[in-house]
Design a protein around this motif. Structure first.
Motif, PDB file in Angstrom:
ATOM      1  N   SER A   5      -1.839   0.722  -4.419  1.00 37.71           N
ATOM      2  CA  SER A   5      -0.407   0.894  -4.176  1.00 37.71           C
ATOM      3  C   SER A   5       0.331   1.286  -5.450  1.00 37.71           C
ATOM      4  N   TRP A   8      -0.461   4.938  -5.974  1.00 41.15           N
ATOM      5  CA  TRP A   8       0.255   5.668  -4.919  1.00 41.15           C
ATOM      6  C   TRP A   8       1.735   5.791  -5.295  1.00 41.15           C
ATOM      7  N   PRO A  33       7.509   9.836   4.055  1.00 38.51           N
ATOM      8  CA  PRO A  33       6.392   9.173   4.754  1.00 38.51           C
ATOM      9  C   PRO A  33       5.247   8.794   3.816  1.00 38.51           C
ATOM     10  N   PHE A  34       5.006   9.628   2.799  1.00 38.92           N
ATOM     11  CA  PHE A  34       3.949   9.333   1.823  1.00 38.92           C
ATOM     12  C   PHE A  34       4.249   8.013   1.109  1.00 38.92           C
ATOM     13  N   VAL A  37       3.901   4.924   3.405  1.00 43.85           N
ATOM     14  CA  VAL A  37       2.507   4.470   3.541  1.00 43.85           C
ATOM     15  C   VAL A  37       2.107   3.651   2.314  1.00 43.85           C
ATOM     16  N   GLY A  38       2.544   4.094   1.132  1.00 43.90           N
ATOM     17  CA  GLY A  38       2.274   3.336  -0.091  1.00 43.90           C
ATOM     18  C   GLY A  38       2.911   1.958  -0.055  1.00 43.90           C
ATOM     19  N   VAL A  40       3.494   0.216   2.668  1.00 43.07           N
ATOM     20  CA  VAL A  40       2.703  -0.586   3.618  1.00 43.07           C
ATOM     21  C   VAL A  40       1.424  -1.089   2.955  1.00 43.07           C
ATOM     22  N   ILE A  41       0.778  -0.234   2.181  1.00 38.91           N
ATOM     23  CA  ILE A  41      -0.426  -0.656   1.452  1.00 38.91           C
ATOM     24  C   ILE A  41      -0.085  -1.782   0.479  1.00 38.91           C
ATOM     25  N   ASN A  64       7.436   2.450  -4.606  1.00 37.64           N
ATOM     26  CA  ASN A  64       7.496   3.187  -3.339  1.00 37.64           C
ATOM     27  C   ASN A  64       8.841   2.993  -2.651  1.00 37.64           C
TER      28      ASN A  64
END
Length: 82
Positions: A5, A8, A33-34, A37-38, A40-41, A64
């Motif tokens: 993360s 990311w 969106p990229f 996702v980071g 969420v990770i 993020n």
């Protein structure tokens, strides 16, 4: 998960800097969106790691999150095109 993360978030931050250049604002449509996702990770990393080793995941979540907010503001200012 924390290291993933964090990396990311760094990639998303660099992408955000490029997307701030005029006429490259369309990159925010892919950036948001990229970075989500980071985030969420990072959240998964925070949930499943030991309390003493959550620093990287928290940093990734903050990076993020900043990228998502700046991307949304940039799309709002540019009308979503520029």
């Amino acid at each position: 998960m924390g290291l993933i993360s964090l990396l990311w978030g760094i990639v998303a931050l660099l992408w955000m800097i490029v997307a701030l250049i005029p006429l490259l604002g369309w990159g925010n449509w892919f950036l948001i969106p990229f970075a989500a996702v980071g985030a969420v990770i990072a959240a998964i990393g925070i949930l499943f790691t030991h309390v003493s080793k959550r620093g990287r995941a928290w940093t990734g979540l903050v990076l993020n999150g900043i990228v998502v907010v700046v991307g949304i503001v940039r799309l709002g200012l540019g009308g979503g095109i520029i």
